[in-house]
Design a protein around this motif. Structure first.
Motif, PDB file in Angstrom:
ATOM      1  N   PRO A  21       0.676  -1.237  -0.020  1.00  0.00           N
ATOM      2  CA  PRO A  21       0.211   0.002   0.030  1.00  0.00           C
ATOM      3  C   PRO A  21       0.799   1.281   0.082  1.00  0.00           C
ATOM      4  O   PRO A  21       0.388   2.300  -0.626  1.00  0.00           O
ATOM      5  N   ARG A  22       2.201   1.068   0.593  1.00  0.00           N
ATOM      6  CA  ARG A  22       3.077   2.295   0.680  1.00  0.00           C
ATOM      7  C   ARG A  22       3.212   2.993  -0.957  1.00  0.00           C
ATOM      8  O   ARG A  22       3.586   4.058  -0.836  1.00  0.00           O
ATOM      9  N   SER A  23       3.391   2.043  -1.785  1.00  0.00           N
ATOM     10  CA  SER A  23       3.664   2.423  -3.104  1.00  0.00           C
ATOM     11  C   SER A  23       2.505   2.698  -4.092  1.00  0.00           C
ATOM     12  O   SER A  23       2.713   2.824  -5.172  1.00  0.00           O
ATOM     13  N   VAL A  24       1.372   2.595  -3.682  1.00  0.00           N
ATOM     14  CA  VAL A  24       0.134   2.813  -4.781  1.00  0.00           C
ATOM     15  C   VAL A  24       0.101   4.077  -5.218  1.00  0.00           C
ATOM     16  O   VAL A  24       0.583   5.102  -4.546  1.00  0.00           O
ATOM     17  N   GLY A  25       0.075   4.173  -6.536  1.00  0.00           N
ATOM     18  CA  GLY A  25      -0.025   5.345  -7.337  1.00  0.00           C
ATOM     19  C   GLY A  25       1.526   5.747  -7.833  1.00  0.00           C
ATOM     20  O   GLY A  25       1.722   6.570  -8.806  1.00  0.00           O
ATOM     21  N   ARG A  26       2.505   5.040  -7.361  1.00  0.00           N
ATOM     22  CA  ARG A  26       3.944   5.390  -7.763  1.00  0.00           C
ATOM     23  C   ARG A  26       3.992   4.937  -9.145  1.00  0.00           C
ATOM     24  O   ARG A  26       3.329   4.024  -9.631  1.00  0.00           O
ATOM     25  N   GLU A  27       5.015   5.364  -9.970  1.00  0.00           N
ATOM     26  CA  GLU A  27       5.133   5.068 -11.416  1.00  0.00           C
ATOM     27  C   GLU A  27       6.318   3.974 -11.550  1.00  0.00           C
ATOM     28  O   GLU A  27       7.331   4.507 -10.839  1.00  0.00           O
ATOM     29  N   VAL A  28       6.426   2.936 -12.186  1.00  0.00           N
ATOM     30  CA  VAL A  28       7.403   2.263 -12.764  1.00  0.00           C
ATOM     31  C   VAL A  28       7.520   2.014 -14.222  1.00  0.00           C
ATOM     32  O   VAL A  28       6.716   2.152 -14.714  1.00  0.00           O
ATOM     33  N   SER A  29       8.709   2.139 -14.612  1.00  0.00           N
ATOM     34  CA  SER A  29       8.978   2.011 -16.139  1.00  0.00           C
ATOM     35  C   SER A  29       8.647   0.405 -16.651  1.00  0.00           C
ATOM     36  O   SER A  29       9.117  -0.286 -15.797  1.00  0.00           O
ATOM     37  N   PHE A  30       8.094   0.541 -17.836  1.00  0.00           N
ATOM     38  CA  PHE A  30       7.878  -0.719 -18.486  1.00  0.00           C
ATOM     39  C   PHE A  30       8.466  -0.681 -19.761  1.00  0.00           C
ATOM     40  O   PHE A  30       7.705  -0.114 -20.452  1.00  0.00           O
ATOM     41  N   GLY A  31       9.413  -1.106 -20.007  1.00  0.00           N
ATOM     42  CA  GLY A  31      10.269  -0.866 -21.469  1.00  0.00           C
ATOM     43  C   GLY A  31      10.691   0.659 -21.413  1.00  0.00           C
ATOM     44  O   GLY A  31      10.681   1.335 -20.624  1.00  0.00           O
ATOM     45  N   ASP A  32      10.896   1.014 -22.789  1.00  0.00           N
ATOM     46  CA  ASP A  32      11.363   2.181 -22.839  1.00  0.00           C
ATOM     47  C   ASP A  32      10.426   3.462 -22.693  1.00  0.00           C
ATOM     48  O   ASP A  32      10.720   4.544 -22.551  1.00  0.00           O
ATOM     49  N   ASP A  33       9.398   3.029 -23.234  1.00  0.00           N
ATOM     50  CA  ASP A  33       8.335   4.288 -23.477  1.00  0.00           C
ATOM     51  C   ASP A  33       7.009   4.095 -22.674  1.00  0.00           C
ATOM     52  O   ASP A  33       6.214   4.840 -22.937  1.00  0.00           O
TER      53      ASP A  33
END
Ligand code: A2P
Length: 355
Positions: free
Chosen positions: A38-50
């Motif tokens: 739950p601490r990370s909900v809404g954080r963004e992580v990369s998936f591939g280059d784009d």
């Protein structure tokens, strides 16, 4: 048709690598979801280059309708949520040690025992310990030739094996040394910067550690139940890339030329062994690479039928994320996602069988 894939622990060191490798290898995914606490909900992580994924909450996520979940959130979290995902019909590939030795759960390194995937009966497949994975890739061609009886291995394991926090600790202690900050020790038992620590995971009654035990029992489950393994596992101040000094004793006479040929042809192995300055691979050179590198191959004259070598691989890739994605690819290639083949609920697993 593509698959719906969940990555659990997507904000961690292995989770990020899982997302990178799924994209890099064009895994046939129609949809990918990133899950964490739950601490990370809404954080963004990369998936591939784009692409960027918004992290969702594992606790409230419904796995129904999802095909594959790649788990790397730590043993206790996998223990709770992997069975829930499997109960919803989602095949789990778990990177933690929690399920590895359980019956009905195959422990798989695709170059060595991809056929064991068919024996999954609980919808969960286990990914081995990072040090075991690279070692069995290198041992397999030698075992096929000479029938290995005993392995003695010393490891030199990178701090990323202890997750993102382990990497942060090495960085902070190294930096702190130059500005006269006293080291803070939290992830490891002693200072890791400018040091080596002969202790990974907890101590067992016989004086070995759980990491060393894992290398022995996992090698037997994956490669051959009759192989004896003595491991000494050591944490070293390297960010990424595990190294291993391995000695093997075999039943049959060893032949260096045949060993070289077999290693050259073996899937997942690159032999770089030039017997000159720099003619071997070090951990910094294997970062971001898929292969398990073998160097310093030589006869061990101190025992009968002995060989010794040096083995290096990126622990976040072959030791974790890459192997997990290769398992997913193998499941797809073998057509095992159809008709609930990995969920034979009424079948009682054979405890003695090495799956
Ligand atoms: P979070 O960042 O939200 O804590 P590492 O091995 O690099 O330390 O990463 C561990 C991963 O496991 C992180 O993505 C972390 O997410 C995730 N994780 C840890 N605890 C939980 C939990 N209780 N539920 C879901 N994910 C968790």
């Amino acid at each position: 048709m593509g698959y719906r894939v969940a990555v659990v622990g997507a904000t961690g060191a292995v989770g990020r690598e899982l997302l990178r490798i799924l994209a890099e290898r064009n895994f046939p995914a129609d949809e990918v979801v990133a899950l964490a606490s739950p601490r990370s909900v809404g954080r963004e992580v990369s998936f591939g280059d784009d692409k960027v994924l918004k992290v969702q909450n594992l606790e409230t996520f419904d796995f129904k309708g999802w095909d594959i979940a790649l788990f790397s959130p730590g043993g206790a979290v996998s223990a709770k949520y992997a069975p829930k995902a499997a109960a919803a019909g989602c095949v789990v590939i778990d990177n933690t040690s929690h399920f590895r030795m359980e019956p009905g759960i195959p422990l798989v390194v695709p170059e060595v025992n991809a056929s064991a995937l068919k024996k999954a009966s609980r919808g969960i497949i286990a990914n081995p310990n990072c040090s075991t994975a690279q070692m069995v890739v290198a041992l397999k061609p030698l075992h096929d030739l000479f029938n290995i009886r005993r392995v003695v291995v010393s490891t030199y394991q990178a701090v990323s094996g202890a997750g993102k926090d382990g990497m942060d600790e090495l960085f902070a202690q190294t930096k702190g040394t130059f500005v006269n900050d006293p080291p803070t020790v939290a992830q490891f038992t002693k200072q890791i910067a400018f040091n080596v620590i002969p202790h990974i995971d907890r101590f067992l009654e016989d004086g070995s550690t759980k990491e060393e035990w894992k290398m022995a029992v996992e090698t037997r489950k994956i490669l051959d139940p009759d192989i004896q393994v003595l491991a000494t596992c050591v944490r070293v101040p390297v960010f990424i890339g595990h190294s291993e000094a391995i000695s093997i004793e075999c039943e049959k006479p060893v032949d260096l030329k045949k060993a070289r040929e077999a290693l050259r042809k073996a899937p997942g192995v690159i032999l770089r062994d030039e017997r000159e300055d720099g003619g071997y691979v070090t951990p910094i050179e294997c970062v971001g690479e898929d292969a398990t590198y073998v160097s310093r191959l030589r006869i061990d004259p101190s025992v009968e039928n002995g060989l010794a070598f040096w083995c290096v691989s990126d622990n976040l890739r072959k030791g974790a994320a890459l192997n997990a994605v290769q398992i997913a690819e193998s499941i797809v290639q073998q057509g095992l996602l159809k008709d609930g083949q990995l969920f034979r609920r009424n079948e009682i697993p054979d405890e003695d069988e090495a799956v």
